[in-house]
Design an enzyme around this catalytic site. Structure first.
Site, PDB file in Angstrom:
ATOM      1  CB  CYS A  97      -0.989  -0.021   1.162  1.00 37.24           C
ATOM      2  SG  CYS A  97      -2.343   1.157   0.963  1.00 37.24           S
ATOM      3  CG  HIS A 187      -3.573  -3.342   3.267  1.00 33.30           C
ATOM      4  ND1 HIS A 187      -2.606  -2.802   4.083  1.00 33.30           N
ATOM      5  CD2 HIS A 187      -4.196  -2.294   2.669  1.00 33.30           C
ATOM      6  CE1 HIS A 187      -2.636  -1.476   3.995  1.00 33.30           C
ATOM      7  NE2 HIS A 187      -3.591  -1.146   3.144  1.00 33.30           N
ATOM      8  CD  GLU A 189      -1.038  -5.368   5.923  1.00 30.01           C
ATOM      9  OE1 GLU A 189      -1.227  -4.155   6.098  1.00 30.01           O
ATOM     10  OE2 GLU A 189      -0.899  -5.871   4.782  1.00 30.01           O
TER      11      GLU A 189
END
Length: 247
Positions: A97, A187, A189
């Protein structure tokens, strides 16, 4: 042993950090199944007095942020030549990002606000032909779901960068900047719970651009393919270290 450095480029929302963990915690959890001897450290870039030497680093993971690359904050600008040096040393990198946008800007591209507005929620991403052959992304399905939350984007990829993935909103969802240097707009994560929490924070902004935040929240799903990139990156960094003669 492989040595990974998470470069934290900002803080999450206070309630998200409290309930689910801040950016670096989410990365650590996603890397929990990495080889037991993997060392993972964190650099809090906005608060760091200086950037560390790159000699003992095998891989960099550059996180997301609520900051904007185009605002050119001093700590962010200081990262650019450091990342250029890391690429010159062929240190493995994965920007996420903000990290994706920062790497693109550091390497000669441009990052700024997306003309179509914000992209948030669990969205489909499609690999390009180059992406299907890529050592990092090539293990993913041709189309996969990923969590996204961004207002800025890579408007122009750097010279020589290879586009690995795209979707209807963003032509530069994933880039390779060198043999072992990647960046992704999404993302990996994020968990579904984190994605829903971000959408809850963005209700008004999403409504203002004609989106239906409650539908986006309902459509959030797990993204195991995207999340798996972090472990795959750690594995690639470890193999590169094993292949390098040690002093």
């Amino acid at each position: 042993m492989p040595r990974l450095l998470i470069v934290k480029t900002g803080d999450s929302f206070a309630d998200v950090a409290r309930d689910h963990g801040d950016f670096e915690t989410l990365f650590r959890r996603a890397l929990a199944a990495a080889p037991a001897d993997t060392q993972v450290a964190v650099l809090d870039a906005p608060r760091a007095a200086a950037l560390p030497a790159l000699d003992d680093i095998d891989g960099l993971l550059i996180t997301g942020s609520h900051a904007m690359v185009s605002h050119a904050e001093p700590w962010s600008e200081a990262l650019k030549p450091w990342l250029v040096e890391a690429r010159a040393r062929d240190i493995a990198m994965l920007g996420v990002c903000y990290g994706h946008q920062l790497m693109a800007a550091a390497f000669g591209g441009s990052s700024d606000f997306h003309p179509a507005g914000r992209e948030s929620g669990t969205r489909e991403v499609t690999l390009t032909e180059a992406g299907r052959r890529d050592p990092l992304l090539g293990g993913l399905p041709a189309r996969f779901h990923a969590h996204l939350s961004h207002a800025q984007t890579v408007l122009t990829a750097p010279p020589g960068a290879c586009v690995l993935a795209a979707n209807a909103h963003d032509a530069n969802q994933a880039l390779r900047h060198g043999p072992r240097q990647w960046s992704v707009q999404f993302h990996p994560e994020f968990t579904p719970a984190v994605m829903r929490a971000y959408l809850a924070h963005q209700r008004e902004a999403l409504q203002d651009q004609g989106e239906a935040p409650e539908r986006l929240i309902a459509d959030v799903t797990a993204t195991p393919d995207a999340t798996g990139l972090l472990l795959r990156f750690a594995s690639l960094a470890a193999r590169a270290r094993e292949a390098t003669p040690q002093a």
